[in-house]
Scaffold this motif. Structure first.
Motif, PDB file in Angstrom:
ATOM      1  N   LYS A   2      -5.643  19.578 -21.479  1.00  0.00           N
ATOM      2  CA  LYS A   2      -4.348  19.102 -21.915  1.00  0.00           C
ATOM      3  C   LYS A   2      -3.677  20.129 -22.832  1.00  0.00           C
ATOM      4  O   LYS A   2      -2.465  20.328 -22.766  1.00  0.00           O
ATOM      5  CB  LYS A   2      -4.482  17.767 -22.646  1.00  0.00           C
ATOM      6  N   LYS A   3      -4.461  20.770 -23.676  1.00  0.00           N
ATOM      7  CA  LYS A   3      -3.897  21.756 -24.603  1.00  0.00           C
ATOM      8  C   LYS A   3      -3.354  22.964 -23.852  1.00  0.00           C
ATOM      9  O   LYS A   3      -2.319  23.513 -24.213  1.00  0.00           O
ATOM     10  CB  LYS A   3      -4.952  22.196 -25.614  1.00  0.00           C
ATOM     11  N   THR A   4      -4.034  23.372 -22.808  1.00  0.00           N
ATOM     12  CA  THR A   4      -3.583  24.521 -22.022  1.00  0.00           C
ATOM     13  C   THR A   4      -2.265  24.208 -21.316  1.00  0.00           C
ATOM     14  O   THR A   4      -1.342  25.024 -21.306  1.00  0.00           O
ATOM     15  CB  THR A   4      -4.654  24.895 -20.973  1.00  0.00           C
ATOM     16  N   VAL A   5      -2.160  23.033 -20.737  1.00  0.00           N
ATOM     17  CA  VAL A   5      -0.931  22.635 -20.057  1.00  0.00           C
ATOM     18  C   VAL A   5       0.211  22.513 -21.063  1.00  0.00           C
ATOM     19  O   VAL A   5       1.322  22.986 -20.826  1.00  0.00           O
ATOM     20  CB  VAL A   5      -1.138  21.305 -19.292  1.00  0.00           C
ATOM     21  N   LEU A   6      -0.056  21.912 -22.202  1.00  0.00           N
ATOM     22  CA  LEU A   6       0.952  21.758 -23.237  1.00  0.00           C
ATOM     23  C   LEU A   6       1.405  23.123 -23.767  1.00  0.00           C
ATOM     24  O   LEU A   6       2.602  23.372 -23.942  1.00  0.00           O
ATOM     25  CB  LEU A   6       0.430  20.891 -24.379  1.00  0.00           C
ATOM     26  N   PHE A   7       0.480  24.015 -24.003  1.00  0.00           N
ATOM     27  CA  PHE A   7       0.813  25.361 -24.486  1.00  0.00           C
ATOM     28  C   PHE A   7       1.663  26.115 -23.460  1.00  0.00           C
ATOM     29  O   PHE A   7       2.651  26.767 -23.800  1.00  0.00           O
ATOM     30  CB  PHE A   7      -0.476  26.138 -24.790  1.00  0.00           C
ATOM     31  N   THR A   8       1.306  26.025 -22.186  1.00  0.00           N
ATOM     32  CA  THR A   8       2.072  26.685 -21.129  1.00  0.00           C
ATOM     33  C   THR A   8       3.492  26.116 -21.056  1.00  0.00           C
ATOM     34  O   THR A   8       4.464  26.862 -20.910  1.00  0.00           O
ATOM     35  CB  THR A   8       1.371  26.502 -19.773  1.00  0.00           C
ATOM     36  N   PHE A   9       3.611  24.817 -21.177  1.00  0.00           N
ATOM     37  CA  PHE A   9       4.925  24.180 -21.148  1.00  0.00           C
ATOM     38  C   PHE A   9       5.794  24.635 -22.328  1.00  0.00           C
ATOM     39  O   PHE A   9       6.980  24.921 -22.172  1.00  0.00           O
ATOM     40  CB  PHE A   9       4.753  22.660 -21.152  1.00  0.00           C
ATOM     41  N   LEU A  10       5.226  24.720 -23.512  1.00  0.00           N
ATOM     42  CA  LEU A  10       5.971  25.164 -24.684  1.00  0.00           C
ATOM     43  C   LEU A  10       6.412  26.624 -24.562  1.00  0.00           C
ATOM     44  O   LEU A  10       7.536  26.970 -24.925  1.00  0.00           O
ATOM     45  CB  LEU A  10       5.148  24.958 -25.949  1.00  0.00           C
ATOM     46  N   VAL A  11       5.552  27.471 -24.042  1.00  0.00           N
ATOM     47  CA  VAL A  11       5.907  28.878 -23.846  1.00  0.00           C
ATOM     48  C   VAL A  11       7.049  28.988 -22.827  1.00  0.00           C
ATOM     49  O   VAL A  11       7.985  29.772 -23.011  1.00  0.00           O
ATOM     50  CB  VAL A  11       4.677  29.697 -23.387  1.00  0.00           C
TER      51      VAL A  11
END
Length: 118
Positions: A2-11
């Motif tokens: 979930k953190k990886t997907v969230l980080f990618t979305f924010l970037v």
């Protein structure tokens, strides 16, 4: 995960917002232009209608404004992303002896040679 997907979305959001704010036009307050000659009428310089000029005691003659130097007093961006500038005569007179300021769609006016950069 979930953190990886969230980080990618924010970037992704940050990169899109950076590109959305870039402005390619280099028109700034204080720039000086010359009013060019229009083919039929001025489509991108928003001169007032003839009846408003006459009501304020002005003279409706576009021949008098061709070749006049104008100065940019403010620049704004409208909802469509076009730059709208407010211009005044560099001679401190009024357009048609009735209006001190006029708005103009900068990019299109330069493209159609209604405004010519000095």
């Amino acid at each position: 995960m979930k953190k990886t997907v969230l980080f990618t979305f924010l970037v992704f959001l940050l990169s899109v917002s950076i590109y959305a704010q870039s402005n390619t036009s280099n028109v700034a307050i204080g720039d000086v232009f010359v009013i060019g000659e229009a083919n039929d009428n001025y489509n991108h310089i928003n001169f007032p209608k003839a009846n408003f000029i006459i009501k304020k005691g002005g003279i409706v003659s576009y021949k008098n404004i061709v070749g006049e130097k104008v100065e940019v007093t403010s620049v704004k961006e409208d909802k469509d992303g076009q730059l709208i500038a407010t211009i005044k005569l560099a001679s401190k007179k009024k357009f048609f002896n009735s209006h001190k300021y006029v708005t103009v769609v900068v990019d299109k006016a330069i493209e159609t040679k209604e405004l010519v950069k000095i």
